[in-house]
Motif scaffolding. Structure first.
Motif, PDB file in Angstrom:
ATOM      1  N   GLY A 457       9.015   4.216   4.097  1.00 12.24           N
ATOM      2  CA  GLY A 457      10.141   4.142   5.024  1.00 12.24           C
ATOM      3  C   GLY A 457      11.358   4.917   4.580  1.00 12.24           C
ATOM      4  N   LEU A 458      11.639   4.914   3.262  1.00 10.32           N
ATOM      5  CA  LEU A 458      12.875   5.511   2.751  1.00 10.32           C
ATOM      6  C   LEU A 458      12.687   6.912   2.195  1.00 10.32           C
ATOM      7  N   LEU A 459      11.565   7.144   1.502  1.00 12.76           N
ATOM      8  CA  LEU A 459      11.287   8.442   0.878  1.00 12.76           C
ATOM      9  C   LEU A 459       9.856   8.853   1.220  1.00 12.76           C
ATOM     10  N   PRO A 460       9.598   9.182   2.473  1.00  6.44           N
ATOM     11  CA  PRO A 460       8.202   9.385   2.905  1.00  6.44           C
ATOM     12  C   PRO A 460       7.466  10.464   2.122  1.00  6.44           C
ATOM     13  N   ARG A 461       8.142  11.501   1.687  1.00  4.13           N
ATOM     14  CA  ARG A 461       7.466  12.566   0.949  1.00  4.13           C
ATOM     15  C   ARG A 461       6.984  12.087  -0.420  1.00  4.13           C
ATOM     16  N   TRP A 462       7.523  10.985  -0.900  1.00  5.18           N
ATOM     17  CA  TRP A 462       7.146  10.442  -2.205  1.00  5.18           C
ATOM     18  C   TRP A 462       6.260   9.214  -2.081  1.00  5.18           C
ATOM     19  N   THR A 463       5.661   9.021  -0.918  1.00  3.06           N
ATOM     20  CA  THR A 463       4.855   7.813  -0.706  1.00  3.06           C
ATOM     21  C   THR A 463       3.719   7.702  -1.711  1.00  3.06           C
ATOM     22  N   THR A 464       3.078   8.826  -2.044  1.00  8.15           N
ATOM     23  CA  THR A 464       1.949   8.766  -2.974  1.00  8.15           C
ATOM     24  C   THR A 464       2.365   8.364  -4.387  1.00  8.15           C
ATOM     25  N   ALA A 465       3.676   8.352  -4.659  1.00  8.55           N
ATOM     26  CA  ALA A 465       4.125   7.884  -5.978  1.00  8.55           C
ATOM     27  C   ALA A 465       3.771   6.415  -6.197  1.00  8.55           C
ATOM     28  N   ALA A 466       3.413   5.709  -5.120  1.00 14.26           N
ATOM     29  CA  ALA A 466       2.967   4.316  -5.284  1.00 14.26           C
ATOM     30  C   ALA A 466       1.753   4.243  -6.196  1.00 14.26           C
ATOM     31  N   TRP A 467       0.888   5.266  -6.151  1.00 18.06           N
ATOM     32  CA  TRP A 467      -0.254   5.295  -7.074  1.00 18.06           C
ATOM     33  C   TRP A 467       0.220   5.406  -8.517  1.00 18.06           C
ATOM     34  N   GLY A 468       1.267   6.196  -8.746  1.00 19.71           N
ATOM     35  CA  GLY A 468       1.784   6.318 -10.101  1.00 19.71           C
ATOM     36  C   GLY A 468       2.346   5.013 -10.624  1.00 19.71           C
ATOM     37  N   VAL A 469       3.071   4.296  -9.770  1.00 21.72           N
ATOM     38  CA  VAL A 469       3.617   2.995 -10.182  1.00 21.72           C
ATOM     39  C   VAL A 469       2.482   2.029 -10.520  1.00 21.72           C
ATOM     40  N   LEU A 470       1.454   2.007  -9.675  1.00 23.78           N
ATOM     41  CA  LEU A 470       0.307   1.142  -9.953  1.00 23.78           C
ATOM     42  C   LEU A 470      -0.381   1.560 -11.250  1.00 23.78           C
ATOM     43  N   GLY A 471      -0.546   2.868 -11.446  1.00 28.29           N
ATOM     44  CA  GLY A 471      -1.210   3.339 -12.667  1.00 28.29           C
ATOM     45  C   GLY A 471      -0.488   2.915 -13.927  1.00 28.29           C
ATOM     46  N   VAL A 472       0.832   3.031 -13.929  1.00 30.51           N
ATOM     47  CA  VAL A 472       1.610   2.615 -15.102  1.00 30.51           C
ATOM     48  C   VAL A 472       1.479   1.113 -15.323  1.00 30.51           C
ATOM     49  N   ALA A 473       1.562   0.331 -14.228  1.00 30.18           N
ATOM     50  CA  ALA A 473       1.441  -1.125 -14.350  1.00 30.18           C
ATOM     51  C   ALA A 473       0.073  -1.528 -14.890  1.00 30.18           C
ATOM     52  N   LEU A 474      -0.980  -0.867 -14.408  1.00 32.42           N
ATOM     53  CA  LEU A 474      -2.331  -1.182 -14.887  1.00 32.42           C
ATOM     54  C   LEU A 474      -2.490  -0.799 -16.348  1.00 32.42           C
ATOM     55  N   LEU A 475      -1.913   0.338 -16.725  1.00 30.79           N
ATOM     56  CA  LEU A 475      -2.023   0.778 -18.111  1.00 30.79           C
ATOM     57  C   LEU A 475      -1.348  -0.212 -19.043  1.00 30.79           C
TER      58      LEU A 475
END
Length: 535
Positions: A457-475
């Motif tokens: 909603g706020l930064l649509p071009r960066w939506t795929t960064a959600a995978w990065g946040v999940l990856g760091v949390a899982l690591l």
């Protein structure tokens, strides 16, 4: 050859640019898994006697062989690292290559962008060449860095190189699988589904073959699995280079077949015939909710079945894990830190609930990012130009990362309860306890759906960064307890804050805060969607 490489350089640069967020996160996670595994093995099994006891526990227990594979040698730490890292590392690098190749081939063709490129100076097979090159570079990076990590730890050069090449060859083989799937299926989702099914089948065959044992009737199934081939390289034990050659030959044959099919089929078509749809749309498609169900149902059923089976497997090996923990005080301490409970069985099962929550979080991110996929694919704008409002459209799709992730956790808890009850008895009690243990993980999973929605909603071009946040949390959640990370680091992942059930204390305050934070992120994302331009 010109048809396969014309315009390769700019298309390759474009692919790497598009993957500049996702790819480094995946590569870091894969490499950190090898390094973290090496560190933990050195800490948990510092001497020959402890490694011999580990080998006896693993090789004598079919359920543990199914989970981790057999341990072929104990005379070096590298052999134990290879045993621990290759089965799941092969699964992850295979998944990475499947997603990479499909994203840059069939998904681009489905969106119509490849047709525009093909009208210029780009050859028919250049997109496939760029995708396979990107996958090859990723595999080579993981293999090279894994080799350097083991050499730095003082392990033998031949074994370190064999392990690195096993990673790379497995990834290349599944890149070939994805290339073939992209020719067979007509859509990116179908290609990912087909490739993912073959990846899951490969892991299942490896599991069954290893459980049968080296002299069992079903051990031959390992040789039907590319993940089993990586294991059969036996780094630091036998260093079987011919198995690596087998992997590379099969990967080359897959890629050659993919090029041959690509040059013979029509652009935009797949080898699987299209099913004719009904003449009239069903009444369920009259609203946004019905459309969302039509779009999300296949993925939801697939993930639900996967978590149910995973829960059954994790629960069925409970007794074997208890025997392993009894043989090693260090493993017991690590399990206690990951699970946070006092009993060995409860500690193991609470750790299993965390793993199921991690998988559910991946589904939540994937289904949340469907919002962005519908927008960039041009399918959202025609809907929103009519009577469908933005919020009702988004709410229909967001029901699946929210309610769907809860359903996934219930399926995983049900499977774990039935599996545990089968080996320990009293299936009813265990099922009830583990269903509750799974449900308390839901607020942690919702946080990732909320974060993805906020980005959309706020930064649509960066939506795929959600995978990065999940990856760091899982690591952090996966390797943090193993490497004895500080509590401040462990607190950065929401999985640390949920109650550790079964066996732990049920604290509601962290769950309430997680739900409130998720709601705030969802609200911010939906408010941003109302105010920004679509597309």
């Amino acid at each position: 050859m010109t048809t396969l490489t014309a315009g390769l350089s700019p298309l390759l640069r474009l692919a790497l640019r598009r993957d500049r967020i996702m790819l480094p996160v995946w590569l870091y996670a894969l490499i950190a898994t090898v390094a973290g595994t090496a560190f933990s093995i050195r800490k948990l099994y510092p001497d020959q006697a402890s490694r011999d006891r580990l080998a006896a526990s693993i090789n004598g227990n079919p359920s543990l062989r199914a989970l981790y594979g057999p341990l072929y040698d104990t005379h070096s730490l590298g052999a134990v690292v290879a045993w621990r890292a290759l089965p799941y590392g092969g699964l992850m690098i295979g998944l990475l290559c499947l997603l990479l190749v499909t994203r840059h081939t069939r998904a681009e063709e489905e969106a119509g962008r490849l047709e525009l490129l093909g009208a210029g100076a780009v050859g028919r097979g250049t997109a496939l060449s760029a995708a396979l090159t990107t996958a090859a570079v990723s595999c080579a990076t993981v293999g090279a860095v894994a080799t350097v990590v083991l050499l730095t730890l003082g392990e033998a050069a031949s074994g370190s190189l064999a392990l690195g090449l096993a990673y790379a060859a497995t990834g290349l083989l599944f890149a070939g699988v994805a290339a073939l799937a992209a020719q067979v299926a007509r859509t990116g989702r179908a290609a990912n589904g087909l490739g993912g099914a073959l990846l899951g089948l490969a892991f299942l065959l490896r599991t069954v073959g290893d459980a049968a044992g080296p002299h069992g009737a079903g051990h031959w199934l390992v040789w039907l699995s590319p993940i089993g081939w990586a294991e059969q390289v036996q780094p630091f034990a036998a260093d079987r280079w011919w198995v690596l050659l087998l992997q590379l030959v099969v990967a080359a044959a897959e890629m050659t077949g993919a090029y041959a099919l690509l040059l013979r089929r029509d652009h935009g078509a797949g080898l699987l015939p299209d099913r004719p749809g009904p003449a009239d749309a069903p009444s369920s498609l009259r609203g946004a909710a019905g459309l969302a169900w039509r779009l999300q149902r296949a993925g939801l059923w697939g993930w639900t079945a996967a978590l149910l089976v995973s829960g059954l497997v994790l629960g069925a090996i409970t007794d074997g894990v208890r025997q392993l923990v009894d043989d090693s005080a260090q493993v017991a301490q690590m399990m206690e830190r990951m699970g946070g409970t006092t009993g060995v069985v409860d500690s193991y099962l609470s750790t299993c609930m965390t793993f199921l929550a991690m998988a559910s979080a991946a589904y939540a991110v994937q289904s949340t990012l469907r919002l962005r996929g519908e927008e960039t694919g041009g399918r959202a704008e025609p809907l929103l130009a009519g009577a469908v409002g933005r919020l009702s459209w988004a709410a229909g799709l967001l029901a699946y990362p929210l309610a769907g992730s809860a359903a996934l956790l219930l399926a995983g808890g049900l499977g774990a309860g039935l599996g545990t009850g089968a080996v320990l008895g009293d299936a009813g009690t265990w099922t009830g306890r583990l269903l509750g243990a799974a449900l308390v993980q839901v607020p942690a999973v919702w946080l990732f759906a909320g974060f993805g929605t906020a980005l959309f909603g706020l930064l649509p071009r960066w939506t795929t960064a959600a995978w990065g946040v999940l990856g760091v949390a899982l690591l952090i959640a996966y390797l943090g307890p193993v490497v004895d990370a500080g509590q401040w680091l462990l607190d950065l992942t929401p999985f640390t804050h949920v109650p550790r059930l079964p066996g732990g204390e049920l604290r509601t305050a962290p769950l309430v805060w997680l739900v409130l934070l998720s709601a705030a992120l969802l609200g911010a994302g939906l408010a941003g969607l109302r105010r920004r331009d679509v597309g």
